[in-house]
Design an enzyme around this catalytic site. Structure first.
Site, short mmCIF file in Angstrom:
data_model
loop_
_atom_site.label_atom_id
_atom_site.label_comp_id
_atom_site.label_asym_id
_atom_site.label_seq_id
_atom_site.Cartn_x
_atom_site.Cartn_y
_atom_site.Cartn_z
N ASP A 24 -8.32 8.42 -1.25
CA ASP A 24 -8.85 9.58 -0.52
C ASP A 24 -8.40 9.61 0.94
O ASP A 24 -9.09 10.16 1.80
CB ASP A 24 -10.39 9.56 -0.57
CG ASP A 24 -10.97 8.29 0.05
OD1 ASP A 24 -10.32 7.22 -0.04
OD2 ASP A 24 -12.07 8.36 0.63
N SER A 26 -7.07 10.79 4.22
CA SER A 26 -6.91 12.12 4.80
C SER A 26 -5.43 12.35 5.05
O SER A 26 -4.63 11.40 5.02
CB SER A 26 -7.68 12.21 6.12
OG SER A 26 -7.10 11.30 7.04
N ARG A 33 0.57 5.85 6.37
CA ARG A 33 1.03 4.95 5.29
C ARG A 33 2.47 5.29 4.89
O ARG A 33 3.28 4.41 4.64
CB ARG A 33 0.12 5.08 4.06
CG ARG A 33 -1.35 4.90 4.33
CD ARG A 33 -1.80 3.45 4.44
NE ARG A 33 -3.24 3.38 4.63
CZ ARG A 33 -3.86 3.21 5.80
NH1 ARG A 33 -3.15 3.03 6.90
NH2 ARG A 33 -5.18 3.18 5.88
N GLU A 178 -21.25 4.21 2.32
CA GLU A 178 -20.30 3.27 2.93
C GLU A 178 -20.53 3.11 4.43
O GLU A 178 -20.01 3.89 5.23
CB GLU A 178 -18.86 3.73 2.68
CG GLU A 178 -17.83 2.78 3.29
CD GLU A 178 -16.37 3.20 3.05
OE1 GLU A 178 -16.14 4.31 2.54
OE2 GLU A 178 -15.49 2.41 3.38
N LYS A 220 -20.96 0.72 -0.80
CA LYS A 220 -19.60 0.27 -0.50
C LYS A 220 -19.61 -0.40 0.87
O LYS A 220 -19.46 0.26 1.90
CB LYS A 220 -18.64 1.47 -0.52
CG LYS A 220 -17.21 1.13 -0.14
CD LYS A 220 -16.22 2.20 -0.58
CE LYS A 220 -14.84 1.93 -0.03
NZ LYS A 220 -13.80 2.75 -0.67
N SER A 262 -11.66 -2.72 1.35
CA SER A 262 -10.80 -3.85 1.73
C SER A 262 -10.58 -3.93 3.24
O SER A 262 -10.35 -5.02 3.77
CB SER A 262 -9.46 -3.82 0.99
OG SER A 262 -8.71 -2.65 1.27
N GLY A 263 -10.64 -2.81 3.93
CA GLY A 263 -10.76 -2.80 5.39
C GLY A 263 -9.61 -3.40 6.18
O GLY A 263 -9.80 -3.73 7.35
N GLY A 264 -8.44 -3.59 5.57
CA GLY A 264 -7.33 -4.17 6.33
C GLY A 264 -7.06 -5.62 5.98
O GLY A 264 -6.18 -6.26 6.57
N SER A 290 -13.56 -1.29 -4.39
CA SER A 290 -13.27 0.14 -4.18
C SER A 290 -12.20 0.15 -3.09
O SER A 290 -12.44 0.57 -1.96
CB SER A 290 -14.53 0.89 -3.73
OG SER A 290 -14.19 2.23 -3.40
N GLY A 292 -8.68 0.73 -1.00
CA GLY A 292 -7.63 1.68 -0.69
C GLY A 292 -6.35 0.91 -0.45
O GLY A 292 -5.51 0.75 -1.33
P1 13P Z 1 -9.68 0.32 2.38
O1 13P Z 1 -9.89 -0.50 1.13
O2 13P Z 1 -8.25 0.53 2.75
O3 13P Z 1 -10.57 -0.12 3.50
O4 13P Z 1 -10.15 1.79 2.01
C1 13P Z 1 -11.29 1.96 1.28
C2 13P Z 1 -11.99 3.16 1.76
O5 13P Z 1 -12.25 4.06 1.00
C3 13P Z 1 -12.40 3.22 3.16
O6 13P Z 1 -13.22 4.29 3.36
#
Ligand code: 13P
Length: 341
Positions: A24, A26, A33, A178, A220, A262-264, A290, A292
């Site tokens: 998701d 933006s 990315r 989240e 989350k 995962s947050g980086g 979950s 990204g």
């Molecule tokens: P990350 O796993 O890259 O942090 O993204 C997950 C996400 O949806 C952040 O809002």
């Protein structure tokens, strides 16, 4: 609200061996990315990239319970005209939608942010439900620094999360709640623990005040982890042990599941941490992913915008999804990564 149906969706989102793909980003974030892999971000390239993942049959059928989409994607068709959302459904995965509209500076709180998008949210949710979305996501961001986060930022963001969650449930959509504490600073794991504990306690208090049914939501959270710039990085076991302790203090057992961001973190760290927590075991909720970045960095690199790389991109995506699936059951081993490489 039909809570039994909400609970059924929430439970399916954290089904054994499955987790969520956060696709998701933006338009601004996906551009960042794509810049890394030298791909121009436009409607077609974003579609091609996401279509590649949604057509990864093995991953989507066995490891991915649901996909968080961005507004553009939920209305978009695949190259052959099939709605992208239908590809997700056909694989037996559940479509979801990011409904927050990003962040703005929080007045009177220098350096802090508030997530926006509550105005007319009820109307937007009704449209997304009609289009097939069965869950939603709203991300609050708290940064750690000198004197921050403030109580004002923790409280207003928790209040907004609860407002969003109540509106979702009224629209028969499962809210992913989240409250993300960022890992950008130089703080240690204990400072992250302390701030996350405060944020989670405040969030559940606001959810309670606004009568959100815990059985019909997914949490989350971030893990308890040292800031990226900290000289004192925590071991995998310390992250796992402290994150489990933190969640036990803050998350009621009525919540059907927890799906981490995962947050980086690096791909493998995100997998190893999830695995180590599930190896501890004996928890009242399933713990899954979950992710990204930790699911997509590898396929992005393998694909690099080239049609001839689609199979390689799908292979990279399937591998990460499978590794995280194993981690969600506490069955991952680092040797599996080396074998694949
Ligand atoms: P990350 O796993 O890259 O942090 O993204 C997950 C996400 O949806 C952040 O809002």
């Amino acid at each position: 609200m039909n809570l039994a149906d909400l609970n059924k969706i929430a439970t399916a989102m954290v089904a054994p061996g499955k987790g969520l793909l956060a696709a998701d980003e933006s338009s601004g974030t996906i551009k960042k990315r794509f810049d890394v892999i030298g791909v121009e971000s436009n409607e077609d390239s974003r579609r091609d990239y996401r279509e590649m993942m949604f057509r990864s049959k093995d991953a989507m059928t066995h490891y991915i319970s649901g996909v968080i989409l961005y507004d553009e994607t939920i209305w978009q068709n695949a190259k052959d005209g099939t709605p992208l959302i239908k590809l997700i459904e056909a694989a037996g995965s559940i479509p979801g939608i990011k409904v927050d509209e990003g962040t703005q500076p929080l007045p009177n709180c220098p350096g802090e942010l508030i997530t926006v998008g509550l105005d007319k949210l009820a109307e937007r949710l009704a449209k997304y439900y009609k289009q097939g979305a069965r869950f939603a996501k709203w991300r609050a961001v708290l940064d750690i620094g000198a004197g921050i986060p403030s109580y004002a930022a923790i409280h207003t963001n928790a209040h907004a999360l609860a407002r969003y969650a109540a509106l979702c449930q009224a629209a028969q959509i499962v809210p992913i709640v989240e409250p993300e504490v960022l890992m950008d600073g130089d703080h240690d794991i204990d400072r992250c623990f302390e701030v996350t504990e405060f944020a989670l306690k405040e969030t559940f208090q606001q959810l309670y005040y606004q009568k959100v049914a815990l059985e019909g939501m997914i949490l989350k959270p971030n893990m308890a982890i040292a800031g990226k710039k900290s000289a004192k990085q925590a071991s995998v076991d310390e992250v796992a042990e402290k994150t489990v302790r933190l969640l036990k203090r803050c998350v009621p057992a009525a919540v059907p599941g927890i799906a981490f961001l995962s947050g980086g973190q690096s791909d493998e760290d995100a997998t190893a941490h999830l695995d180590a927590m599930n190896k501890i075991g004996g928890l009242p909720w399933p713990l899954t992913f979950s992710y990204g970045r930790a699911l997509q960095a590898a396929p992005q690199k393998a694909w690099s915008g080239k049609t001839e790389n689609v199979a390689a991109g799908q292979q990279a995506f399937t591998h990460r999804a499978q590794m995280n699936s194993l981690a969600s059951k506490g069955e991952w081993k680092s040797a599996l990564e080396k074998k694949a490489a």
